[in-house]
Scaffold this motif. Structure first.
Motif, PDB file in Angstrom:
ATOM      1  N   HIS A  50       0.818  -1.208   0.000  1.00 16.47           N
ATOM      2  CA  HIS A  50       0.000   0.000   0.000  1.00 16.47           C
ATOM      3  C   HIS A  50       0.861   1.272   0.000  1.00 16.47           C
ATOM      4  O   HIS A  50       0.460   2.298  -0.562  1.00 16.47           O
ATOM      5  CB  HIS A  50      -0.926   0.010   1.212  1.00 16.47           C
ATOM      6  N   ALA A  51       2.033   1.188   0.599  1.00 15.28           N
ATOM      7  CA  ALA A  51       2.901   2.370   0.687  1.00 15.28           C
ATOM      8  C   ALA A  51       3.541   2.714  -0.655  1.00 15.28           C
ATOM      9  O   ALA A  51       3.722   3.890  -0.992  1.00 15.28           O
ATOM     10  CB  ALA A  51       3.987   2.145   1.745  1.00 15.28           C
ATOM     11  N   ASP A  52       3.903   1.692  -1.440  1.00 19.79           N
ATOM     12  CA  ASP A  52       4.556   1.935  -2.734  1.00 19.79           C
ATOM     13  C   ASP A  52       4.173   0.806  -3.691  1.00 19.79           C
ATOM     14  O   ASP A  52       4.953  -0.123  -3.918  1.00 19.79           O
ATOM     15  CB  ASP A  52       6.076   1.995  -2.555  1.00 19.79           C
ATOM     16  N   PRO A  53       2.970   0.890  -4.262  1.00 18.51           N
ATOM     17  CA  PRO A  53       2.500  -0.204  -5.127  1.00 18.51           C
ATOM     18  C   PRO A  53       3.434  -0.491  -6.299  1.00 18.51           C
ATOM     19  O   PRO A  53       3.645  -1.657  -6.653  1.00 18.51           O
ATOM     20  CB  PRO A  53       1.137   0.287  -5.608  1.00 18.51           C
ATOM     21  N   ASP A  54       3.988   0.554  -6.917  1.00 23.60           N
ATOM     22  CA  ASP A  54       4.859   0.321  -8.070  1.00 23.60           C
ATOM     23  C   ASP A  54       6.039  -0.555  -7.689  1.00 23.60           C
ATOM     24  O   ASP A  54       6.346  -1.552  -8.359  1.00 23.60           O
ATOM     25  CB  ASP A  54       5.366   1.654  -8.636  1.00 23.60           C
ATOM     26  N   SER A  55       6.715  -0.197  -6.641  1.00 23.07           N
ATOM     27  CA  SER A  55       7.878  -0.953  -6.208  1.00 23.07           C
ATOM     28  C   SER A  55       7.489  -2.380  -5.842  1.00 23.07           C
ATOM     29  O   SER A  55       8.188  -3.339  -6.205  1.00 23.07           O
ATOM     30  CB  SER A  55       8.542  -0.261  -5.010  1.00 23.07           C
ATOM     31  N   PHE A  56       6.377  -2.531  -5.134  1.00 25.95           N
ATOM     32  CA  PHE A  56       5.975  -3.865  -4.672  1.00 25.95           C
ATOM     33  C   PHE A  56       5.664  -4.782  -5.845  1.00 25.95           C
ATOM     34  O   PHE A  56       6.187  -5.899  -5.921  1.00 25.95           O
ATOM     35  CB  PHE A  56       4.759  -3.758  -3.750  1.00 25.95           C
ATOM     36  N   PHE A  57       4.826  -4.329  -6.764  1.00 33.09           N
ATOM     37  CA  PHE A  57       4.383  -5.221  -7.831  1.00 33.09           C
ATOM     38  C   PHE A  57       5.452  -5.440  -8.896  1.00 33.09           C
ATOM     39  O   PHE A  57       5.537  -6.532  -9.471  1.00 33.09           O
ATOM     40  CB  PHE A  57       3.080  -4.697  -8.452  1.00 33.09           C
ATOM     41  N   ILE A  58       6.294  -4.459  -9.134  1.00 36.95           N
ATOM     42  CA  ILE A  58       7.384  -4.660 -10.085  1.00 36.95           C
ATOM     43  C   ILE A  58       8.371  -5.692  -9.548  1.00 36.95           C
ATOM     44  O   ILE A  58       8.894  -6.530 -10.286  1.00 36.95           O
ATOM     45  CB  ILE A  58       8.091  -3.320 -10.388  1.00 36.95           C
ATOM     46  N   GLY A  59       8.611  -5.673  -8.255  1.00 34.50           N
ATOM     47  CA  GLY A  59       9.554  -6.601  -7.650  1.00 34.50           C
ATOM     48  C   GLY A  59       8.963  -7.922  -7.225  1.00 34.50           C
ATOM     49  O   GLY A  59       9.701  -8.828  -6.794  1.00 34.50           O
ATOM     50  N   ALA A  60       7.628  -8.085  -7.351  1.00 36.64           N
ATOM     51  CA  ALA A  60       6.955  -9.279  -6.840  1.00 36.64           C
ATOM     52  C   ALA A  60       7.464 -10.583  -7.451  1.00 36.64           C
ATOM     53  O   ALA A  60       7.687 -11.561  -6.727  1.00 36.64           O
ATOM     54  CB  ALA A  60       5.445  -9.155  -7.018  1.00 36.64           C
ATOM     55  N   PRO A  61       7.667 -10.680  -8.772  1.00 33.61           N
ATOM     56  CA  PRO A  61       8.084 -11.979  -9.325  1.00 33.61           C
ATOM     57  C   PRO A  61       9.368 -12.522  -8.720  1.00 33.61           C
ATOM     58  O   PRO A  61       9.456 -13.727  -8.407  1.00 33.61           O
ATOM     59  CB  PRO A  61       8.237 -11.684 -10.824  1.00 33.61           C
ATOM     60  N   ASP A  62      10.362 -11.676  -8.545  1.00 32.08           N
ATOM     61  CA  ASP A  62      11.619 -12.157  -7.973  1.00 32.08           C
ATOM     62  C   ASP A  62      11.454 -12.515  -6.505  1.00 32.08           C
ATOM     63  O   ASP A  62      12.052 -13.493  -6.018  1.00 32.08           O
ATOM     64  CB  ASP A  62      12.714 -11.097  -8.127  1.00 32.08           C
ATOM     65  N   ARG A  63      10.642 -11.771  -5.776  1.00 29.95           N
ATOM     66  CA  ARG A  63      10.423 -12.080  -4.365  1.00 29.95           C
ATOM     67  C   ARG A  63       9.626 -13.374  -4.209  1.00 29.95           C
ATOM     68  O   ARG A  63       9.859 -14.157  -3.289  1.00 29.95           O
ATOM     69  CB  ARG A  63       9.711 -10.917  -3.672  1.00 29.95           C
ATOM     70  N   ILE A  64       8.693 -13.611  -5.121  1.00 31.28           N
ATOM     71  CA  ILE A  64       7.941 -14.862  -5.095  1.00 31.28           C
ATOM     72  C   ILE A  64       8.877 -16.039  -5.345  1.00 31.28           C
ATOM     73  O   ILE A  64       8.789 -17.087  -4.683  1.00 31.28           O
ATOM     74  CB  ILE A  64       6.803 -14.833  -6.134  1.00 31.28           C
ATOM     75  N   ALA A  65       9.805 -15.873  -6.287  1.00 35.23           N
ATOM     76  CA  ALA A  65      10.773 -16.938  -6.561  1.00 35.23           C
ATOM     77  C   ALA A  65      11.625 -17.219  -5.333  1.00 35.23           C
ATOM     78  O   ALA A  65      11.928 -18.390  -5.029  1.00 35.23           O
ATOM     79  CB  ALA A  65      11.648 -16.555  -7.749  1.00 35.23           C
TER      80      ALA A  65
END
Length: 383
Positions: A50-65
């Protein structure tokens, strides 16, 4: 008469959950329960999104891995995280696995009458079914194995089997059965909804496809599951149910790309498995199994209740109810809700011709007296 129990509460177990203390939650196997530290970890991730949606969702694939790599370490020693993918639940895993099959006209899928309804329905959408009837009173894994093998026909190409059956709480897809099916050229798809966290090595036996929930016995947030596909040929044929911008990456990332959805459950899932390991998973399993065994022994003293054969070490036990009780889905639902309303106890009641069944679970937040209360109250309800 059952001797008074010497079981003690799991140290700090109840304090790890926000469950209503006025309800005896003896049905962990249906929906699980998320420990407070895991809830907090997921909330921190949501706050971040919620604080920085762009950063969160752009980085999500690598964090999920990265989260998947941590989960893989709990599935099997040396498990390759690239051979598995996060999914939302076991039913989604079943649909993905079944969608990768290449069956010719007339070829069939074998299931059992213990199979989870939505998984069986998914199989029925792909090919004609052969349904093996497994008597709940079959004495052991060998008897189950023989019944499944006897149900094979020349048209059987795939077997969809429960790792641990939901209603009767017993192992069906044993390593020996999986080996026998592999020798016959049968592709095996294993529903491990109850396996991860309840047994030490859920991938033992080497099924072609295995899927299991993390949110039941693995203490992960709801909506967390994994699909494991060891063979690269099978993986190459898996297609996500909905296309995404990750499709070009192939398995597993093509399955995990869900656009703007809540990924925090997957990202927090390793926290649940790490918590289980930190509590000493073997100690947790032994405690939970002992509680379920104690509860089953108490219920077995009630007139008309018959304990079913079980697999040692599991944290679930099932008993048949008296003839005429819970024989239909409506009857089972009515008894389940009566137990909840009058006794303030949550259990699973399942329908079966000639008398349904009741399943209880053991978990670190449970106490022996909860099972004693169930036995006393159920005696009155069934009288």
């Amino acid at each position: 008469m059952t001797e008074p129990t010497t079981l003690s509460a799991f140290p700090g177990g109840a304090g790890l959950f926000r469950l209503d203390p006025d309800i005896a939650h003896l049905n962990h196997g249906s929906f699980g329960a998320v420990p407070i530290p895991v809830q907090d970890a997921q909330q921190a991730l949501r706050d971040e999104a919620h604080a920085d949606p762009d950063s969160f969702f752009i980085g999500a694939p690598d964090r999920i891995a990265a989260a998947r790599t941590r989960v893989a370490a709990h599935l099997a020693p040396g498990a390759d995280p690239e051979t598995m993918a996060f999914v939302s639940n076991a039913t989604e895993g079943a649909n993905l696995a079944l969608g990768a099959l290449r069956l010719a006209d007339g070829e069939e899928i074998l299931v059992t009458d213990h199979g989870y309804g939505t998984v069986v329905e998914a199989a029925a959408r792909r090919a004609p079914l052969t349904t093996v009837a497994l008597d709940p009173a079959l004495p052991d894994e060998d008897a189950v194995r023989e019944a499944v093998l006897a149900g094979l026909t020349p048209r059987t190409k795939v077997a969809v089997l429960d790792h641990i059956s939901s209603p009767t709480a017993r192992v069906i897809a044993s390593p020996r059965l999986l080996a026998d099916l592999a020798e016959r050229g049968i592709t095996t798809i294993v529903d491990g909804a109850h396996a991860l966290g309840m047994i030490a090595e859920p991938l033992a036996g080497g099924p072609d496809f295995w899927f299991g929930n993390l949110h039941k016995w693995g203490y992960a947030p709801s909506g967390s599951a994994v699909l494991a596909v060891p063979d690269p040929g099978h993986r190459a044929r898996i297609r996500p149910l909905v296309p995404s911008w990750e499709d070009h990456r192939g398995f597993p990332r093509s399955l995990e790309g869900r656009a703007t959805v809540d990924y925090t459950g997957w990202l927090a899932a390793p926290e649940g498995l790490d918590l289980l390991a930190g509590l000493d998973a073997a100690k947790v399993r032994a405690h939970n199994s002992a509680l379920a065994a104690y509860g089953a022994a108490l219920l077995a003293e009630l007139p008309g209740l018959v304990p079913l054969p079980h697999t040692e070490g599991l944290a679930m036990r099932a008993l048949r109810l008296p003839p005429g009780t819970a024989e239909t889905q409506e009857g089972a639902r009515a008894l389940r809700e009566e137990i909840a309303a009058r006794l303030r106890i949550r259990v699973l009641v399942w329908p079966w011709p000639g008398g349904g069944g009741i399943r209880i679970c053991g978990q670190i937040y449970n106490r022996p007296e909860e099972y004693e209360h169930l036995a006393a109250g159920l005696a009155t309800l069934l009288a």
